[in-house]
Design a protein around this motif. Structure first.
Motif, PDB file in Angstrom:
ATOM      1  N   GLY A 313       0.859  -1.163   0.173  1.00 34.51           N
ATOM      2  CA  GLY A 313       0.002   0.143   0.196  1.00 34.51           C
ATOM      3  C   GLY A 313       0.892   1.193   0.056  1.00 34.51           C
ATOM      4  O   GLY A 313       1.777   1.309   0.910  1.00 34.51           O
ATOM      5  N   MET A 314       0.550   2.276  -0.999  1.00 32.13           N
ATOM      6  CA  MET A 314       1.526   3.313  -1.108  1.00 32.13           C
ATOM      7  C   MET A 314       0.905   4.481  -0.371  1.00 32.13           C
ATOM      8  O   MET A 314       1.678   5.620  -0.630  1.00 32.13           O
ATOM      9  N   GLY A 315       0.002   4.558   0.371  1.00 31.38           N
ATOM     10  CA  GLY A 315      -0.586   5.478   1.011  1.00 31.38           C
ATOM     11  C   GLY A 315      -1.648   6.354   0.151  1.00 31.38           C
ATOM     12  O   GLY A 315      -1.878   6.170  -0.925  1.00 31.38           O
ATOM     13  N   GLY A 316      -2.023   7.755   0.745  1.00 32.05           N
ATOM     14  CA  GLY A 316      -2.858   8.456   0.126  1.00 32.05           C
ATOM     15  C   GLY A 316      -2.413   9.363  -1.163  1.00 32.05           C
ATOM     16  O   GLY A 316      -2.979   9.808  -1.875  1.00 32.05           O
ATOM     17  N   THR A 317      -1.189   9.752  -1.143  1.00 28.45           N
ATOM     18  CA  THR A 317      -0.631  10.504  -2.222  1.00 28.45           C
ATOM     19  C   THR A 317       0.145   9.648  -3.064  1.00 28.45           C
ATOM     20  O   THR A 317       0.739   8.438  -2.880  1.00 28.45           O
ATOM     21  N   LYS A 318       0.392   9.915  -4.516  1.00 30.18           N
ATOM     22  CA  LYS A 318       1.042   9.433  -5.165  1.00 30.18           C
ATOM     23  C   LYS A 318       2.565   9.582  -4.851  1.00 30.18           C
ATOM     24  O   LYS A 318       3.104  10.585  -4.702  1.00 30.18           O
ATOM     25  N   LYS A 319       3.269   8.489  -5.177  1.00 28.38           N
ATOM     26  CA  LYS A 319       4.608   8.348  -4.889  1.00 28.38           C
ATOM     27  C   LYS A 319       5.543   8.319  -6.206  1.00 28.38           C
ATOM     28  O   LYS A 319       5.279   7.439  -6.980  1.00 28.38           O
ATOM     29  N   ARG A 320       6.417   9.432  -6.381  1.00 26.77           N
ATOM     30  CA  ARG A 320       6.915   9.540  -7.662  1.00 26.77           C
ATOM     31  C   ARG A 320       8.446   9.458  -7.309  1.00 26.77           C
ATOM     32  O   ARG A 320       8.694   9.847  -6.235  1.00 26.77           O
ATOM     33  N   HIS A 321       9.241   9.048  -8.210  1.00 24.80           N
ATOM     34  CA  HIS A 321      10.682   9.082  -8.010  1.00 24.80           C
ATOM     35  C   HIS A 321      11.371   9.753  -6.924  1.00 24.80           C
ATOM     36  O   HIS A 321      11.601  10.866  -6.708  1.00 24.80           O
ATOM     37  N   GLY A 322      12.074   8.976  -6.095  1.00 27.03           N
ATOM     38  CA  GLY A 322      12.428   9.502  -4.668  1.00 27.03           C
ATOM     39  C   GLY A 322      13.560   8.287  -4.390  1.00 27.03           C
ATOM     40  O   GLY A 322      14.460   7.862  -4.919  1.00 27.03           O
ATOM     41  N   TRP A 323      13.622   8.409  -2.995  1.00 22.91           N
ATOM     42  CA  TRP A 323      14.778   7.847  -2.155  1.00 22.91           C
ATOM     43  C   TRP A 323      14.240   7.215  -0.940  1.00 22.91           C
ATOM     44  O   TRP A 323      13.331   7.975  -0.105  1.00 22.91           O
ATOM     45  N   ILE A 324      14.742   6.260  -0.356  1.00 23.35           N
ATOM     46  CA  ILE A 324      14.056   5.528   0.900  1.00 23.35           C
ATOM     47  C   ILE A 324      15.419   5.227   1.928  1.00 23.35           C
ATOM     48  O   ILE A 324      16.265   4.759   1.211  1.00 23.35           O
ATOM     49  N   LEU A 325      15.031   5.657   3.013  1.00 23.80           N
ATOM     50  CA  LEU A 325      16.203   5.753   4.123  1.00 23.80           C
ATOM     51  C   LEU A 325      15.717   4.824   5.248  1.00 23.80           C
ATOM     52  O   LEU A 325      14.771   4.724   5.590  1.00 23.80           O
ATOM     53  N   ASN A 326      16.724   3.643   5.430  1.00 20.59           N
ATOM     54  CA  ASN A 326      16.637   2.942   6.605  1.00 20.59           C
ATOM     55  C   ASN A 326      16.716   3.943   7.943  1.00 20.59           C
ATOM     56  O   ASN A 326      18.034   4.218   8.094  1.00 20.59           O
ATOM     57  N   LEU A 327      15.539   4.010   8.832  1.00 15.38           N
ATOM     58  CA  LEU A 327      15.659   4.906   9.857  1.00 15.38           C
ATOM     59  C   LEU A 327      16.516   4.050  11.175  1.00 15.38           C
ATOM     60  O   LEU A 327      16.281   3.112  11.303  1.00 15.38           O
ATOM     61  N   THR A 328      17.126   4.813  11.840  1.00 16.97           N
ATOM     62  CA  THR A 328      17.645   4.700  13.166  1.00 16.97           C
ATOM     63  C   THR A 328      16.422   4.759  14.166  1.00 16.97           C
ATOM     64  O   THR A 328      15.501   5.607  13.733  1.00 16.97           O
ATOM     65  N   ALA A 329      16.350   4.285  15.391  1.00 17.78           N
ATOM     66  CA  ALA A 329      15.279   4.424  16.375  1.00 17.78           C
ATOM     67  C   ALA A 329      15.226   6.217  16.562  1.00 17.78           C
ATOM     68  O   ALA A 329      14.092   6.717  16.714  1.00 17.78           O
ATOM     69  N   ALA A 330      16.340   6.728  16.961  1.00 17.22           N
ATOM     70  CA  ALA A 330      16.206   8.223  17.169  1.00 17.22           C
ATOM     71  C   ALA A 330      15.886   8.983  15.998  1.00 17.22           C
ATOM     72  O   ALA A 330      15.013  10.001  16.439  1.00 17.22           O
ATOM     73  N   GLU A 331      16.269   8.676  14.729  1.00 16.41           N
ATOM     74  CA  GLU A 331      15.734   9.356  13.708  1.00 16.41           C
ATOM     75  C   GLU A 331      14.236   9.167  13.530  1.00 16.41           C
ATOM     76  O   GLU A 331      13.531  10.127  13.270  1.00 16.41           O
ATOM     77  N   GLU A 332      13.835   7.898  13.667  1.00 16.24           N
ATOM     78  CA  GLU A 332      12.300   7.681  13.563  1.00 16.24           C
ATOM     79  C   GLU A 332      11.633   8.711  14.451  1.00 16.24           C
ATOM     80  O   GLU A 332      10.522   9.080  14.083  1.00 16.24           O
ATOM     81  N   SER A 333      11.988   8.470  15.431  1.00 19.37           N
ATOM     82  CA  SER A 333      11.396   9.404  16.664  1.00 19.37           C
ATOM     83  C   SER A 333      11.433  10.493  16.612  1.00 19.37           C
ATOM     84  O   SER A 333      10.122  11.411  16.475  1.00 19.37           O
ATOM     85  N   ARG A 334      12.436  11.146  15.842  1.00 20.03           N
ATOM     86  CA  ARG A 334      12.368  12.600  15.537  1.00 20.03           C
ATOM     87  C   ARG A 334      11.529  13.044  14.235  1.00 20.03           C
ATOM     88  O   ARG A 334      10.595  13.935  14.364  1.00 20.03           O
ATOM     89  N   VAL A 335      11.546  12.243  13.374  1.00 21.68           N
ATOM     90  CA  VAL A 335      10.599  12.498  12.235  1.00 21.68           C
ATOM     91  C   VAL A 335       9.246  12.223  12.263  1.00 21.68           C
ATOM     92  O   VAL A 335       8.348  12.998  12.061  1.00 21.68           O
ATOM     93  N   LEU A 336       8.885  11.286  13.216  1.00 18.89           N
ATOM     94  CA  LEU A 336       7.319  11.057  13.401  1.00 18.89           C
ATOM     95  C   LEU A 336       6.817  12.340  14.484  1.00 18.89           C
ATOM     96  O   LEU A 336       5.721  12.495  14.294  1.00 18.89           O
ATOM     97  N   ALA A 337       7.675  12.667  15.496  1.00 18.52           N
ATOM     98  CA  ALA A 337       7.260  13.669  15.812  1.00 18.52           C
ATOM     99  C   ALA A 337       7.081  15.292  15.170  1.00 18.52           C
ATOM    100  O   ALA A 337       6.442  15.844  15.546  1.00 18.52           O
ATOM    101  N   ARG A 338       8.099  15.152  14.232  1.00 16.10           N
ATOM    102  CA  ARG A 338       7.934  16.595  13.678  1.00 16.10           C
ATOM    103  C   ARG A 338       6.857  16.743  12.442  1.00 16.10           C
ATOM    104  O   ARG A 338       6.257  17.833  12.218  1.00 16.10           O
ATOM    105  N   TRP A 339       6.232  15.473  12.084  1.00 14.65           N
ATOM    106  CA  TRP A 339       5.583  15.430  11.132  1.00 14.65           C
ATOM    107  C   TRP A 339       4.288  14.555  11.541  1.00 14.65           C
ATOM    108  O   TRP A 339       4.045  13.672  10.615  1.00 14.65           O
ATOM    109  N   PRO A 340       3.615  14.829  12.316  1.00 22.93           N
ATOM    110  CA  PRO A 340       2.354  14.041  12.589  1.00 22.93           C
ATOM    111  C   PRO A 340       1.345  14.663  11.559  1.00 22.93           C
ATOM    112  O   PRO A 340       1.478  15.619  10.846  1.00 22.93           O
TER     113      PRO A 340
END
Length: 477
Positions: A313-340
């Protein structure tokens, strides 16, 4: 002997069936505490869709749009549109860059112009924490290429042999009498300056190549240290033991029914905790956005497995040419807190109820009939100074907040300083003119409130009935 061979054959068949089922199955998240994945991408054509968006996944195949599906970075330089981003993490994890194509199709430029007289620049943002980003800057990479006409689809990979990055992209240029897109490369350590560009990938004859992305593969998988996937009329796979060394052609994905006339924009992802990879491909021919194909051996074209539509499942928006990063736990925590998924709201004036707070040329006022409507839309974030407060982030200029300066208001880019945070933070209290509405008290000047005066937003002490009405607003959708 025949019985022995029969039993051996049965064992081998069972093992093959087990391996096949594992290849086809979607990898599950290895542990509840294991961090997930971050995708940076654009969503389509037009000035709004050709900006930076983020999505998050816990398993690598089911994606959720961050920030309610809104843009998270907007280019204010060059063509003021961006596509094809790469998200680069420094080896030590202390710095990040987003590098993207400076291109805005449908907002002042068509494909013909973009190919033959497009931007020679890339757009770059920098961060130290993955959530607070610098203002964008332009990096000229194709200006030194003879007859270089554009710069598209940048990627970058750390080269441990030279302790810098190999930055590579596509440029339409004439070489050997042939005008076409080739991949060029340059070295950089900071994405502010680059070495002189050199040709990197050139296909025979008139065949062009635009999209390519390299991954490093653990030893023992496929026999190569690096594998790259390229869009060159097919989705072509190649392997090498050196980023800038000799590459061996491995084949393409036409054998599993995926040709260059159907898909483009290859984007790699390695699943956490397993020797499985996803190669995401953009279904540009049908406008379908990304789809994953899975493999346990990136170097083997026959090992790739298409997935059923219900398995990802690709979510609600169309995903076009990009990049995927494997997050660390600290990175994930910051990202999810910044963009809820914070709601989008407007601020309606109490005493001029046809008027709403809006920004225009980064000034802030109240107006009726705001156009474009996004100029009057904000996300009420947890205050930049901390909980119990609010800050107002622009929807169409993400990273920009309502901020007072000299008691006047402006829409300003968050520079990450304590002063900015204090100036852009407020306490939401009962409305001074009507307790069912709201007023907003300054965090660092608590005797002052947001109010309008002659339709301009100001930060003032409130001492009169008119002032109380001017300082009262309704938070509405």
């Amino acid at each position: 002997m025949s019985a022995v061979f029969s039993r051996l054959a049965a064992i081998l068949v069972a093992a093959c069936l087990l391996f096949t089922s594992q290849t086809l199955s979607t990898p599950q998240r290895a542990a509840a505490a294991e961090p997930g994945y971050l995708m940076v991408h654009f969503t389509g054509e037009g000035s709004t869709n050709q900006q930076m968006y983020l999505s998050h996944s816990t398993d690598g195949v089911h994606w959720n749009d961050l920030d309610g599906g809104g843009m998270v970075l907007r280019s204010t330089v060059g063509t003021k549109g961006v596509r094809d981003p790469a998200l680069v993490r420094a080896p030590g994890g202390g710095k990040y860059w987003i590098v993207a194509t400076d291109l805005c199709i449908g907002c002042g430029q068509d494909w013909g112009t973009a190919q033959n007289n497009g931007s020679r620049n890339l757009v770059v943002w920098e961060s130290t924490d993955l959530v607070t980003w610098s203002q964008p800057w332009l990096l000229n990479v194709a200006g030194a290429i003879p007859d270089g006409r554009n710069a598209w689809a940048p990627e970058a990979i750390w080269d441990p042999q030279t302790n810098d990055y190999v930055l590579y992209w596509a440029t339409n240029a004439t070489l050997g009498g042939v005008l076409k897109h080739r991949i060029y490369y340059a070295r950089t350590s900071d994405f502010h300056t680059v070495t002189t560009p050199q040709p990197y990938i050139d296909r025979p004859g008139t065949q062009g190549i635009i999209d390519t992305q390299i991954i490093e593969v653990p030893s023992g998988v496929g026999g190569y240290r690096y594998v790259r996937a390229s869009g060159d009329g097919q989705i072509t796979l190649e392997g090498s033991d050196s980023i800038l060394g000799t590459w061996t052609a491995l084949g393409n994905l036409s054998g599993i029914g995926l040709t260059g006339s159907q898909v483009e924009g290859p984007m790699w992802m390695k699943f956490n905790g397993s020797d499985k990879w996803a190669l995401y491909l953009d279904q540009y021919a049908t406008g379908g956005g990304y789809m994953p194909v899975l493999t346990t051996d990136p170097s083997n074209p026959a090992a790739y497995q298409k997935q059923t539509s219900g398995s990802y499942g690709m979510g609600g928006t169309k995903k076009r040419h990009g990049w995927i990063l494997n997050l660390t736990a600290a990175e994930e925590s910051r990202v999810l807190a910044r963009w809820p998924g914070t709601a989008v709201n407007r601020l309606q004036s109490y005493n001029f109820q046809d008027r709403y707070v809006r920004h225009t040329n980064f000034d802030v006022r109240i107006d009726p009939g705001v156009s474009p409507a996004e100029d009057a839309r904000f996300r009420l974030r947890t205050g930049l100074t901390g909980s119990g407060t609010v800050s107002f982030e622009s929807v169409n200029y993400p990273g920009h907040f309502l901020r007072h300066s000299g008691f006047d208001f402006q829409l300003a880019y968050n520079d990450g300083t304590a002063q900015f945070a204090a100036d852009a933070t407020f306490r939401q209290v009962a409305g001074l003119a009507d307790a069912t509405w709201s007023s907003f008290q300054s965090y660092n000047h608590p005797d002052r409130y947001i109010r309008h005066y002659a339709y301009q937003l100001r930060l003032d002490p409130i001492t009169t009935a008119t002032g109380r009405s001017d300082a009262t607003f309704r938070v509405t959708s």
